[in-house]
Design a protein around this motif. Sequence first.
Motif, PDB file in Angstrom:
ATOM      1  N   CYS A  61      43.335  40.454  37.699  1.00  0.00           N
ATOM      2  CA  CYS A  61      43.234  39.832  36.384  1.00  0.00           C
ATOM      3  C   CYS A  61      42.026  38.901  36.278  1.00  0.00           C
ATOM      4  O   CYS A  61      41.343  38.631  37.270  1.00  0.00           O
ATOM      5  CB  CYS A  61      44.514  39.067  36.055  1.00  0.00           C
ATOM      6  SG  CYS A  61      45.033  37.920  37.336  1.00  0.00           S
ATOM      7  N   ASP A  62      41.790  38.430  35.072  1.00  0.00           N
ATOM      8  CA  ASP A  62      40.701  37.485  34.832  1.00  0.00           C
ATOM      9  C   ASP A  62      41.053  36.119  35.400  1.00  0.00           C
ATOM     10  O   ASP A  62      42.218  35.695  35.369  1.00  0.00           O
ATOM     11  CB  ASP A  62      40.435  37.346  33.328  1.00  0.00           C
ATOM     12  CG  ASP A  62      39.794  38.578  32.731  1.00  0.00           C
ATOM     13  OD1 ASP A  62      38.983  39.216  33.430  1.00  0.00           O
ATOM     14  OD2 ASP A  62      40.100  38.903  31.574  1.00  0.00           O
ATOM     15  N   TYR A  63      40.025  35.435  35.867  1.00  0.00           N
ATOM     16  CA  TYR A  63      40.205  34.074  36.372  1.00  0.00           C
ATOM     17  C   TYR A  63      40.110  33.106  35.198  1.00  0.00           C
ATOM     18  O   TYR A  63      39.068  32.522  34.927  1.00  0.00           O
ATOM     19  CB  TYR A  63      39.150  33.773  37.427  1.00  0.00           C
ATOM     20  CG  TYR A  63      39.324  32.444  38.131  1.00  0.00           C
ATOM     21  CD1 TYR A  63      40.507  32.141  38.781  1.00  0.00           C
ATOM     22  CD2 TYR A  63      38.291  31.512  38.163  1.00  0.00           C
ATOM     23  CE1 TYR A  63      40.674  30.932  39.439  1.00  0.00           C
ATOM     24  CE2 TYR A  63      38.443  30.297  38.817  1.00  0.00           C
ATOM     25  CZ  TYR A  63      39.642  30.013  39.453  1.00  0.00           C
ATOM     26  OH  TYR A  63      39.802  28.805  40.102  1.00  0.00           O
ATOM     27  N   SER A  64      41.212  32.992  34.482  1.00  0.00           N
ATOM     28  CA  SER A  64      41.237  32.154  33.275  1.00  0.00           C
ATOM     29  C   SER A  64      42.682  31.780  32.960  1.00  0.00           C
ATOM     30  O   SER A  64      43.627  32.352  33.513  1.00  0.00           O
ATOM     31  CB  SER A  64      40.616  32.900  32.084  1.00  0.00           C
ATOM     32  OG  SER A  64      41.356  34.076  31.791  1.00  0.00           O
ATOM     33  N   GLY A  65      42.845  30.804  32.067  1.00  0.00           N
ATOM     34  CA  GLY A  65      44.159  30.447  31.559  1.00  0.00           C
ATOM     35  C   GLY A  65      45.167  30.082  32.629  1.00  0.00           C
ATOM     36  O   GLY A  65      44.871  29.380  33.595  1.00  0.00           O
ATOM     37  N   ILE A  66      46.393  30.595  32.484  1.00  0.00           N
ATOM     38  CA  ILE A  66      47.473  30.231  33.389  1.00  0.00           C
ATOM     39  C   ILE A  66      47.240  30.755  34.801  1.00  0.00           C
ATOM     40  O   ILE A  66      47.722  30.168  35.763  1.00  0.00           O
ATOM     41  CB  ILE A  66      48.841  30.701  32.858  1.00  0.00           C
ATOM     42  CG1 ILE A  66      48.885  32.225  32.698  1.00  0.00           C
ATOM     43  CG2 ILE A  66      49.178  30.007  31.540  1.00  0.00           C
ATOM     44  CD1 ILE A  66      50.274  32.745  32.315  1.00  0.00           C
ATOM     45  N   VAL A  67      46.490  31.854  34.933  1.00  0.00           N
ATOM     46  CA  VAL A  67      46.188  32.391  36.258  1.00  0.00           C
ATOM     47  C   VAL A  67      45.275  31.431  37.018  1.00  0.00           C
ATOM     48  O   VAL A  67      45.510  31.119  38.194  1.00  0.00           O
ATOM     49  CB  VAL A  67      45.547  33.786  36.152  1.00  0.00           C
ATOM     50  CG1 VAL A  67      45.034  34.249  37.513  1.00  0.00           C
ATOM     51  CG2 VAL A  67      46.546  34.779  35.588  1.00  0.00           C
ATOM     52  N   LYS A  68      44.234  30.961  36.363  1.00  0.00           N
ATOM     53  CA  LYS A  68      43.314  30.014  36.988  1.00  0.00           C
ATOM     54  C   LYS A  68      44.052  28.746  37.425  1.00  0.00           C
ATOM     55  O   LYS A  68      43.860  28.254  38.536  1.00  0.00           O
ATOM     56  CB  LYS A  68      42.189  29.660  36.016  1.00  0.00           C
ATOM     57  CG  LYS A  68      41.136  28.724  36.583  1.00  0.00           C
ATOM     58  CD  LYS A  68      40.006  28.513  35.580  1.00  0.00           C
ATOM     59  CE  LYS A  68      38.931  27.592  36.149  1.00  0.00           C
ATOM     60  NZ  LYS A  68      37.801  27.433  35.188  1.00  0.00           N
ATOM     61  N   GLU A  69      44.916  28.244  36.576  1.00  0.00           N
ATOM     62  CA  GLU A  69      45.669  27.035  36.903  1.00  0.00           C
ATOM     63  C   GLU A  69      46.600  27.273  38.090  1.00  0.00           C
ATOM     64  O   GLU A  69      46.724  26.417  38.974  1.00  0.00           O
ATOM     65  CB  GLU A  69      46.478  26.597  35.679  1.00  0.00           C
ATOM     66  CG  GLU A  69      45.617  26.139  34.506  1.00  0.00           C
ATOM     67  CD  GLU A  69      46.417  25.979  33.224  1.00  0.00           C
ATOM     68  OE1 GLU A  69      47.659  26.127  33.285  1.00  0.00           O
ATOM     69  OE2 GLU A  69      45.805  25.703  32.178  1.00  0.00           O
ATOM     70  N   ALA A  70      47.256  28.435  38.134  1.00  0.00           N
ATOM     71  CA  ALA A  70      48.183  28.746  39.222  1.00  0.00           C
ATOM     72  C   ALA A  70      47.461  28.913  40.547  1.00  0.00           C
ATOM     73  O   ALA A  70      47.944  28.464  41.595  1.00  0.00           O
ATOM     74  CB  ALA A  70      48.988  30.002  38.892  1.00  0.00           C
TER      75      ALA A  70
END
Length: 220
Positions: A61-70
Amino acid sequence: MINRIINLIFPPKCIFCGTILNTDTKIEICKECYEQISFKEEASINPQGKYNYYDSVICVCDYSGIVKEAIRRYKFYNKPSYYRTFARLLAQKIKELTQWQKFDMIVSVPLHPNRERNRGYNQSYLIARQLSRELGIKNESRLLVRVKNTNSQSLLKRDDRLINIKDAFKITNASKIEGKTMFLVDDILTTGSTLNECSRVLKEAGAKKIVAAVIASGRR
């Protein structure tokens, strides 16, 4: 059975919002958060630059939003339990895109021992270990070690990253690498300099094919 008992005592929670999930949940993400993830639609990320040593990149996935934070919580705020969900997401992507049964081993990007002691764990190794269980491919991460305690790559520009990471890794047993195909696991891909340097020493030791496998990237 053991996992179910553990889940009864410690109910699984969504790694993004903390919602309690069913005890039989394997990927610890609630429906609402799952729909917020920006999954990569492309088959893979093309290697960039003239001197790439890995053959291709698989990214969830993209490194952004909730993924980046997690991922930041996972790496820097003592959330090692996230590895199970990250590894299972990566396993799904690998099964979609590759003939994974033909791969010989899984290797993770190593941390320097000093940094691993400070953090308490190597986030890439934990993902690789679970990925090994999901795919039934041997985890041979101990074949690649970091011998140079580099500065944090995230704080450097692209050219400085290349200099910083140069000669930071070595192989412990080249005879186990020669002629082998492998997944090289890391959490995120930015410039690719770390994965490329790991791939360089693996290819020089005789690796036949290296597919980098990461959870997230800002690249296309």
